[in-house]
Design an enzyme around this catalytic site. Sequence first.
Site, PDB file in Angstrom:
ATOM      1  N   GLY A  55       0.909  -0.922   0.133  1.00 29.91           N
ATOM      2  CA  GLY A  55      -0.336   0.089   0.075  1.00 29.91           C
ATOM      3  C   GLY A  55       0.519   1.174  -0.144  1.00 29.91           C
ATOM      4  O   GLY A  55       0.675   2.059  -0.460  1.00 29.91           O
ATOM      5  N   ALA A  58       2.262   1.710  -3.538  1.00 38.26           N
ATOM      6  CA  ALA A  58       0.753   2.134  -4.778  1.00 38.26           C
ATOM      7  C   ALA A  58       0.858   3.569  -4.373  1.00 38.26           C
ATOM      8  O   ALA A  58       0.710   4.115  -5.224  1.00 38.26           O
ATOM      9  CB  ALA A  58       0.221   0.675  -4.387  1.00 38.26           C
ATOM     10  N   GLU A  59       0.570   4.070  -3.123  1.00 36.90           N
ATOM     11  CA  GLU A  59       0.097   4.920  -2.421  1.00 36.90           C
ATOM     12  C   GLU A  59       1.689   6.316  -3.070  1.00 36.90           C
ATOM     13  O   GLU A  59       1.110   7.411  -3.732  1.00 36.90           O
ATOM     14  CB  GLU A  59      -0.342   5.505  -1.120  1.00 36.90           C
ATOM     15  N   THR A  60       2.087   6.058  -3.461  1.00 36.81           N
ATOM     16  CA  THR A  60       3.298   6.716  -2.772  1.00 36.81           C
ATOM     17  C   THR A  60       3.563   7.092  -4.973  1.00 36.81           C
ATOM     18  O   THR A  60       3.825   7.972  -5.769  1.00 36.81           O
ATOM     19  CB  THR A  60       4.949   6.190  -3.220  1.00 36.81           C
ATOM     20  N   SER A  63      -0.015   8.991  -5.986  1.00 41.15           N
ATOM     21  CA  SER A  63       0.638  10.200  -5.932  1.00 41.15           C
ATOM     22  C   SER A  63       1.322  10.821  -6.551  1.00 41.15           C
ATOM     23  O   SER A  63       1.444  12.410  -6.660  1.00 41.15           O
ATOM     24  CB  SER A  63       1.426  10.018  -3.862  1.00 41.15           C
TER      25      SER A  63
END
Length: 138
Positions: A55, A58-60, A63
């Site tokens: 997660g 993925a978020e990095t 973003s």
Amino acid sequence: MPIDAAEMQQTFTPGQLNDRMGIELLSVTADEVRGRMPVEGNRQPYGLLHGGASGVLAETLGSVLAAVHALPERFPVGLELSCTHHRAATEGWVTGVARPLHVGRSTSTHEIVLTDEQGRRTCTAKLTCLHRDTRPQV
């Protein structure tokens, strides 16, 4: 048009979560962001890559892709992240590719696909970002 991934990574605040996880940006364009993270150091107690680590990667990546589209006029912040874990990774590196599904003025949604070194999908994530008018106070 490609953006220098190393230069983009240097804009990150040092010593934060992406550094601790060993996340590296490999390539950055308006169409996709590629990055990777080592499995070692990011495992859960039973030796498998931690789902939360997937997660974080993925978020990095999502973003960064949102930032490519929103900055400098607007500032993206994560609104929702969902991850489906397909298979375990136990060693090597996990590579992620983020691609836009929707890019608007106030929101963007990105699909992030993570794979192991054999090219097998380990996780599919979707990140929605809100594009704020102002940078959040830290």
